[in-house]
Design a protein around this motif. Structure first.
Motif, PDB file in Angstrom:
ATOM      1  N   LYS A  35       0.811  -1.222   0.000  1.00 28.20           N
ATOM      2  CA  LYS A  35       0.000   0.000   0.000  1.00 28.20           C
ATOM      3  C   LYS A  35       0.845   1.274   0.000  1.00 28.20           C
ATOM      4  O   LYS A  35       0.340   2.344  -0.305  1.00 28.20           O
ATOM      5  CB  LYS A  35      -0.926   0.013   1.217  1.00 28.20           C
ATOM      6  CG  LYS A  35      -1.978  -1.075   1.179  1.00 28.20           C
ATOM      7  CD  LYS A  35      -2.793  -1.106   2.442  1.00 28.20           C
ATOM      8  CE  LYS A  35      -3.762  -2.265   2.435  1.00 28.20           C
ATOM      9  NZ  LYS A  35      -4.480  -2.396   3.705  1.00 28.20           N
ATOM     10  N   SER A  36       2.120   1.158   0.343  1.00 27.72           N
ATOM     11  CA  SER A  36       2.995   2.329   0.444  1.00 27.72           C
ATOM     12  C   SER A  36       3.424   2.814  -0.933  1.00 27.72           C
ATOM     13  O   SER A  36       3.658   2.023  -1.837  1.00 27.72           O
ATOM     14  CB  SER A  36       4.237   1.997   1.271  1.00 27.72           C
ATOM     15  OG  SER A  36       3.870   1.704   2.598  1.00 27.72           O
ATOM     16  N   ASN A  37       3.546   4.135  -1.072  1.00 31.30           N
ATOM     17  CA  ASN A  37       3.986   4.737  -2.328  1.00 31.30           C
ATOM     18  C   ASN A  37       5.491   4.911  -2.394  1.00 31.30           C
ATOM     19  O   ASN A  37       6.040   5.118  -3.469  1.00 31.30           O
ATOM     20  CB  ASN A  37       3.319   6.105  -2.523  1.00 31.30           C
ATOM     21  CG  ASN A  37       1.825   5.976  -2.719  1.00 31.30           C
ATOM     22  OD1 ASN A  37       1.356   5.031  -3.321  1.00 31.30           O
ATOM     23  ND2 ASN A  37       1.089   6.927  -2.196  1.00 31.30           N
ATOM     24  N   SER A  38       6.158   4.867  -1.246  1.00 31.97           N
ATOM     25  CA  SER A  38       7.605   5.076  -1.229  1.00 31.97           C
ATOM     26  C   SER A  38       8.199   4.396  -0.009  1.00 31.97           C
ATOM     27  O   SER A  38       7.492   3.965   0.896  1.00 31.97           O
ATOM     28  CB  SER A  38       7.922   6.566  -1.204  1.00 31.97           C
ATOM     29  OG  SER A  38       7.521   7.122   0.025  1.00 31.97           O
ATOM     30  N   VAL A  39       9.532   4.346   0.000  1.00 33.40           N
ATOM     31  CA  VAL A  39      10.249   3.761   1.134  1.00 33.40           C
ATOM     32  C   VAL A  39       9.969   4.579   2.395  1.00 33.40           C
ATOM     33  O   VAL A  39       9.694   4.018   3.462  1.00 33.40           O
ATOM     34  CB  VAL A  39      11.770   3.706   0.842  1.00 33.40           C
ATOM     35  CG1 VAL A  39      12.547   3.259   2.072  1.00 33.40           C
ATOM     36  CG2 VAL A  39      12.052   2.780  -0.333  1.00 33.40           C
ATOM     37  N   SER A  40       9.996   5.901   2.272  1.00 31.34           N
ATOM     38  CA  SER A  40       9.763   6.743   3.460  1.00 31.34           C
ATOM     39  C   SER A  40       8.343   6.560   4.008  1.00 31.34           C
ATOM     40  O   SER A  40       8.140   6.595   5.221  1.00 31.34           O
ATOM     41  CB  SER A  40      10.044   8.211   3.160  1.00 31.34           C
ATOM     42  OG  SER A  40       9.231   8.673   2.119  1.00 31.34           O
ATOM     43  N   ASP A  41       7.367   6.333   3.114  1.00 29.65           N
ATOM     44  CA  ASP A  41       5.996   6.052   3.577  1.00 29.65           C
ATOM     45  C   ASP A  41       5.953   4.758   4.379  1.00 29.65           C
ATOM     46  O   ASP A  41       5.311   4.679   5.423  1.00 29.65           O
ATOM     47  CB  ASP A  41       5.025   5.929   2.400  1.00 29.65           C
ATOM     48  CG  ASP A  41       4.686   7.253   1.754  1.00 29.65           C
ATOM     49  OD1 ASP A  41       5.002   8.303   2.344  1.00 29.65           O
ATOM     50  OD2 ASP A  41       4.093   7.234   0.652  1.00 29.65           O
ATOM     51  N   LEU A  42       6.642   3.737   3.871  1.00 28.80           N
ATOM     52  CA  LEU A  42       6.653   2.446   4.565  1.00 28.80           C
ATOM     53  C   LEU A  42       7.344   2.571   5.921  1.00 28.80           C
ATOM     54  O   LEU A  42       6.832   2.058   6.923  1.00 28.80           O
ATOM     55  CB  LEU A  42       7.334   1.377   3.704  1.00 28.80           C
ATOM     56  CG  LEU A  42       7.435  -0.015   4.331  1.00 28.80           C
ATOM     57  CD1 LEU A  42       6.061  -0.554   4.730  1.00 28.80           C
ATOM     58  CD2 LEU A  42       8.138  -0.975   3.382  1.00 28.80           C
TER      59      LEU A  42
END
Length: 130
Positions: A35-42
């Motif tokens: 569901k995350s759009n980027s590494v930082s989101d995850l």
């Protein structure tokens, strides 16, 4: 087969990062990554929802995990953004085609002097309303 291979790797990494591994937590993290759009989101989601401390190991782990996701997951987000941009462009073109509606012309009887009133009774003047 991809998920089980992923899960095994995720469980190993969790053990290295947290000192424990659990199949439910692994499944949860894989779902978060999808569901995350980027590494930082995850990383943010793992820290906020699972209480995983933000470390360099966590960022590396998140990067690897997102890199292992099927390409479909990444393209869906891109396609969604492309669709939004296309829709916005179409709306902009449509909006540019609109114009102001001109005001209707109103017939106003012309004021007649005493001489003119005897010459013609039906004379009117068209005036644009402001």
């Amino acid at each position: 087969a991809v998920v089980s291979t992923q899960s095994t790797g995720v469980e190993d990494e969790l053990h290295n990062i947290l000192g424990l591994s659990d199949s439910l937590l692994t499944e949860y993290i894989v779902d978060l990554a999808k569901k995350s759009n980027s590494v930082s989101d995850l990383v943010y989601d793992l820290h906020k929802s699972a209480g995983v401390p933000k470390t360099e190991k966590l960022e590396e782990f998140a990067g690897k995990l997102i890199g292992q996701l099927p390409q479909k997951q990444k393209k869906v987000a891109v396609n969604s953004k492309e669709l939004q941009l296309k829709s916005a462009r179409q709306s902009e073109i449509k909006n540019k085609s609109y114009a102001f509606i001109p005001e209707p012309k109103v017939k106003v009887p012309k004021k007649k002097s005493k001489k003119q009133s005897s010459e013609s009774e039906d004379e009117t003047v068209v005036v644009k309303k402001k």
